[in-house]
Scaffold this active site. Structure first.
Site, PDB file in Angstrom:
ATOM      1  N   GLY B  40      45.666  61.383  37.712  1.00  0.00           N
ATOM      2  CA  GLY B  40      45.180  60.719  38.918  1.00  0.00           C
ATOM      3  C   GLY B  40      46.318  61.001  40.011  1.00  0.00           C
ATOM      4  N   GLY B  42      46.109  59.616  43.373  1.00  0.00           N
ATOM      5  CA  GLY B  42      46.045  58.837  44.364  1.00  0.00           C
ATOM      6  C   GLY B  42      47.108  57.994  44.840  1.00  0.00           C
ATOM      7  CB  ALA B  44      48.288  53.926  41.214  1.00  0.00           C
ATOM      8  CG  HIS B 266      33.229  46.467  51.580  1.00  0.00           C
ATOM      9  ND1 HIS B 266      32.627  46.393  52.866  1.00  0.00           N
ATOM     10  CD2 HIS B 266      34.411  46.742  51.601  1.00  0.00           C
ATOM     11  CE1 HIS B 266      33.600  46.396  53.556  1.00  0.00           C
ATOM     12  NE2 HIS B 266      34.971  46.395  52.792  1.00  0.00           N
ATOM     13  CB  SER B 284      37.233  49.291  58.283  1.00  0.00           C
ATOM     14  OG  SER B 284      38.275  48.128  58.203  1.00  0.00           O
ATOM     15  NE  ARG B 330      36.510  43.887  50.926  1.00  0.00           N
ATOM     16  CZ  ARG B 330      37.504  44.713  50.878  1.00  0.00           C
ATOM     17  NH1 ARG B 330      37.571  45.138  49.461  1.00  0.00           N
ATOM     18  NH2 ARG B 330      37.992  45.428  51.881  1.00  0.00           N
ATOM     19  CD  GLU B 425      38.709  51.194  42.024  1.00  0.00           C
ATOM     20  OE1 GLU B 425      39.321  52.050  42.955  1.00  0.00           O
ATOM     21  OE2 GLU B 425      37.507  50.696  42.160  1.00  0.00           O
ATOM     22  NE  ARG B 435      40.245  46.037  46.263  1.00  0.00           N
ATOM     23  CZ  ARG B 435      40.040  46.274  47.492  1.00  0.00           C
ATOM     24  NH1 ARG B 435      40.765  45.770  48.229  1.00  0.00           N
ATOM     25  NH2 ARG B 435      38.965  47.091  47.925  1.00  0.00           N
ATOM     26  CG  LEU B 441      45.148  50.777  50.704  1.00  0.00           C
ATOM     27  CD1 LEU B 441      45.275  51.001  52.204  1.00  0.00           C
ATOM     28  CD2 LEU B 441      44.633  51.955  49.921  1.00  0.00           C
TER      29      LEU B 441
END
Lengths: 251, 637
Positions: B40, B42, B44, B266, B284, B330, B425, B435, B441
């Site tokens: 991965g 991304g 991280a 979300h 967003s 959220r 994640e 979260r 991020l």
């Protein structure tokens, strides 16, 4: 009630980079106009699969217009007819009932076809690896506010940094030139004080790599800007030239 | 099995500093002798790969896209939190820590969260130095905004494309290290199995997605930074290829899977429009700073929004939560949207949407200010929905977005399986049951830039690792079983496509294990998932061959894993008979309909051990201890 239309698709099919390709014709029936272009291809693919055929291969990831994965020529236009839009954000409502769409992969010697609409854009990665970064080790950064950056520079740098690396600029250019992509990265970093330390080395190395990868030269057609889904301006090409010249003069 | 979180002693604010000193170091000359596999790329994965290479380790990085720059971190819009207190509004490391523990509804590990808050400030410094073009004020300083659920302005942003700019920063660091020779990059590779040798994670088996070849890669440690499993619901805001395969395959090899039922919905996504929809698009939640959420007072009111007078509108979040208003976390915003829609007050053609209205902000601030803040989001909305949000209120509805659950890790981000490290994640540790906005991020980059470079060295220095080659029998076995699985998919020649199975599974989960869950529904899902799995194993159609680029085949492997994993997710939701964060059990709510935690029975991490096919997974519990933040019922009134 949802509106639906019928489309005829002429799609480039090619099994692998070393096998010959050809157009095949598919009918897309009763397509909901609220679908995205890629969702329309999903529908066609499910039908192909159920009829024992292999689905059309196309690159896609986020389907939100930001990852830069998707892209194809639709009737000769990179990412299709809508300005400032990636293929995944193009919707079927932009077409009319009965339209015929010719769907091809990006065309450029530097982007060999992998399969169907998928091309190999690793040349872009190699250009970034040549110098599209600031040499800063993790942990060595100074306090973020130690260096103020004028808002206007930060905003302009952002405009250049918005490039998603999709390759539409190359596909749209009659010379298959990559100067808009390279110019956007060089501009992004040259506009910020953090990127200025290495600007000459960067401009030389990235341009050299770009030439090695087999991209063509720029002859000011501006097709790249017209096709760019993020509306990156050709001013970035002027900056590229200036940065390259500056590097040349400074030796 | 006892779960040792390895949280160091001492006061929470000194744990990480002390631990950094206590950890063993690898001699600089010896670092190049260690090979690290990173799956991965991304935030991280790319930040870890680049930082480990800078230290001198040999890194092999893998991603399934054509380039590491495409990872789904790129789609994060709103921003990244950091306790810089540049706004002089009372922020601090302690407050960010406190907010994150509270926002996670007291189901995260205090020490990990404190470290995350502590490292947040370094992330901003690092990204600025890389040339990330964050938004700035006229004086040249960085701009901040307040973001979902926070009462201070600590969110740094780059228009609506913060994830893109941060990922391109991490990608540029990765490219620097690829050029320097420290990282070897393997794009278009999908991890199919984790290889365990002598009880330690020592490598992976991947499929080359271009020519179909099965490859083995051996190393001294494996880092999974493969993101979340939100796509188990089929429709989510995740990128289409996001999957659970890497973490699920690791779980089948003995890594514990923690809190799989903690999934985040979300609140501000573009509503579902039809049966052929392939994904949901997030708008967003920064939009909630200036947009006001409302529905008509009366159910079944079908007038266009412009014709509904002010006194007939219900700004329900502002009414119910006067101090947080539209900025409640959220989970609270999502559940309230569902509640008004379930009462028939939803809007749009399906009735499953609420308005997000910018009329008042445009009047107050002017169109140009709103355009500068959200221009790209408005444009995206208009492209998808064909409505102009400057004129007509947006319509939004909650969607699956993020998964807090993931592989269990200790304080060093290592799984119970020695050598297997899990970042971002893909692990479970920092966000508890919910979260907060702009924290994903932060966690991805904290893990990759500033945690793993220390803790991985400690692992190498404290353990004797025998050399392992990719020719070892453990690799050959894993390759063999991967090939057999692929052949099975291709040989079925059934009538139903992978996407159709995936959609069936997604609908079932969304219905029975989505925004609210109850015992009967969960038990029903547990009965039905094996039925879908059974049909999948008989009636799947995948055409083409194993030795070429075959996207249906790729999807078949992912959906097969989702079909196994989904059962664990539902089982976890059934066993956790409390409501907390994103996990709302209808049996456990206050009189006002808010989530009701049960700290006596459920103040723990549920970590599940794979027991073999057809066997019930084994539950292990890591008790959660709160020394700093007093356990309290969350209130955003």
């Amino acid at each position: 009630m949802a509106n639906t239309i019928n489309l005829t698709l002429k799609v480039w099919r090619q099994k692998s980079s070393d096998s010959p390709g050809a157009f095949e014709i598919y009918q897309a029936h009763d397509i909901d106009t609220d679908l995205s272009f890629l969702e329309m291809l999903d529908v066609v693919n499910i039908n192909l699969e159920k009829n024992g055929k292999e689905p059309i291969a196309f690159d896609h990831d986020c389907r939100e217009g930001i990852c830069g994965c998707c892209g194809a020529m639709i009737n000769g236009q990179a990412h299709g007819p809508e300005h400032g839009t990636t293929l995944c954000q193009l919707h079927v409502r932009k077409f009319r009932d009965g339209d015929t769409l010719v769907i091809e992969p990006w065309r450029s010697r530097a982007f060999p076809v992998v399969r169907d609409l998928i091309v190999d854009r690793s040349a872009f990665d190699r250009i970034i690896q040549a110098g599209g970064y600031v040499t800063v080790r993790t942990g060595s950064a100074p306090e973020a506010h130690s260096l103020p950056v004028p808002k206007i520079d930060a905003d302009e740098a952002f405009d250049s940094a918005a490039c998603i690396g999709c390759g539409a600029c190359v596909a749209a250019c009659p010379n298959a030139s990559a100067v808009l992509f390279v110019g956007a990265k060089i501009s992004h970093l040259a506009l910020l004080p953090q990127g200025r330390v290495e600007r000459e080395r960067r401009a030389r190395a990235m341009v050299e790599r770009m030439d090695l990868e087999g991209f063509g030269n720029c002859s000011n057609h501006y097709e790249c800007e017209a096709a760019c889904p993020k509306e990156i301006s050709v001013r970035n090409i002027a900056r590229l030239n200036r940065e390259f010249f500056r590097a040349f003069v400074k030796g | 099995m006892t779960l040792d979180s390895k949280v160091p002693g001492g006061p929470v604010s000194e744990k990480w500093t002390r631990h950094k000193f206590d950890m063993k170091l690898v001699n600089p000359a010896n670092k190049r002798k260690f090979t690290v596999i990173v799956v991965g790329t991304g935030l991280a994965g790319a930040s870890a790969a680049a930082s480990l290479s800078e230290l001198g380790y040999q890194v092999k990085a893998f991603c399934l896209q054509d380039s590491p720059r495409r990872a789904h971190s790129i789609a994060a819009q709103g921003g990244i939190n950091a306790a810089k207190n540049y706004q002089n509004d009372g922020d601090s490391v302690y407050r960010l820590f406190y907010d994150t523990v509270k926002g996670g509804d007291y189901r995260s590990r205090e020490a990990n969260v404190y470290r995350l808050a502590e490292l947040s400030v370094n992330i901003i410094d690092q990204c600025v130095a890389q040339g990330v073009p964050f938004a700035r004020e006229y004086g040249g300083m960085l701009d901040n905004r307040s973001f979902g659920g926070a009462q201070v302005s600590r969110t740094f942003y780059a228009r609506g494309q913060t994830g893109q700019q941060l990922l391109l920063g991490a990608y540029s660091a990765l490219c620097k290290e690829i050029a320097a020779g420290g990282v070897k990059m393997f794009p278009r590779r999908e991890m199919l199995d984790l290889v365990v040798v002598g009880g330690r994670a020592r490598g992976i088996v991947v499929r080359n997605m271009v020519d179909g070849s099965i490859e083995s890669h051996a190393g001294d440690a494996v880092i999974l930074a493969t993101g979340g499993y939100g796509n188990v619901f089929y429709l989510s805001t995740n990128a289409k290829p996001c999957n659970v395969t890497a973490t699920w395959r690791a779980a089948r090899k003995g890594a514990l899977f923690a809190n799989p039922c903690f999934t985040q919905i979300h609140p501000t996504c573009i509503p579902v429009h039809g049966d052929c929809q392939s994904k949901l698009t997030l708008m967003s939640e920064s939009l909630r700073n200036d947009g006001r959420i409302w529905v008509p007072n009366k159910s079944g009111d079908k007038r266009p929004p412009g014709q509904i007078p002010e006194q007939e509108r219900d700004y329900y979040l502002e009414r119910k939560y006067p101090s947080f208003g539209n900025l409640v976390p959220r989970d609270v915003a999502s559940r309230n949207a569902k509640e008004v829609c379930d009462k028939g007050r939803g809007v749009g053609s399906t009735g499953m949407a609420v308005y997000l209205d910018f009329r008042d902000s445009i009047q107050r601030l002017g169109r140009s200010t709103i355009e500068a803040r959200y221009g790209n989001l408005f444009q995206m909305y208009e492209k998808i929905v064909d409505d102009d949000p400057y004129q007509v209120p947006m319509m939004i509805y909650p969607a699956i977005h993020y998964t807090m659950g993931g592989l269990w890790v200790d304080y060093n981000l290592m799984s119970n399986l020695p050598g297997l490290h899990v970042l971002g994640e893909a692990n479970f540790s920092d966000h508890g049951a919910n979260r907060l906005g702009a924290s994903a991020l932060m966690q991805g980059l904290a893990d990759g830039y500033f945690v793993i470079p220390y803790t991985l060295g400690h692992y190498f220095a404290s353990n004797r690792l025998d050399p392992v080659k990719a020719e070892a029998p453990e690799f050959k076995e894993a390759e063999q079983s991967a090939r057999q699985r692929i052949q099975k998919f291709l040989s079925l020649k059934g009538k139903k496509t992978v996407d159709e199975f995936h959609r069936d599974l997604g609908l079932l989960l969304w219905d029975k294990c989505g925004m609210s869950r109850n015992q009967a529904g969960l038990e029903e899902a547990l009965r039905k998932i094996p039925e879908i799995r059974e049909e999948f194993s008989k009636n799947l159609v995948v055409n083409g061959s194993a030795d070429s680029l075959n996207q249906s085949l790729e999807k078949a492997g992912r959906v097969a894993d989702f079909l196994e994993f989904a059962e664990l997710l539902v089982l976890d939701a059934l066993e956790r008979k409390e409501s907390c964060g994103g996990h709302f059990r209808e049996e456990s709510q206050t009189e006002e309909g808010e989530a009701l935690r049960d700290d006596v029975n459920f103040c723990h991490v549920s970590a599940w051990e794979w027991a073999g096919e057809g066997k019930k997974p084994i539950l292990h519990k890591e008790p959660l201890v709160f020394d700093e933040v007093h356990l309290a019922q969350r209130s955003y009134k």
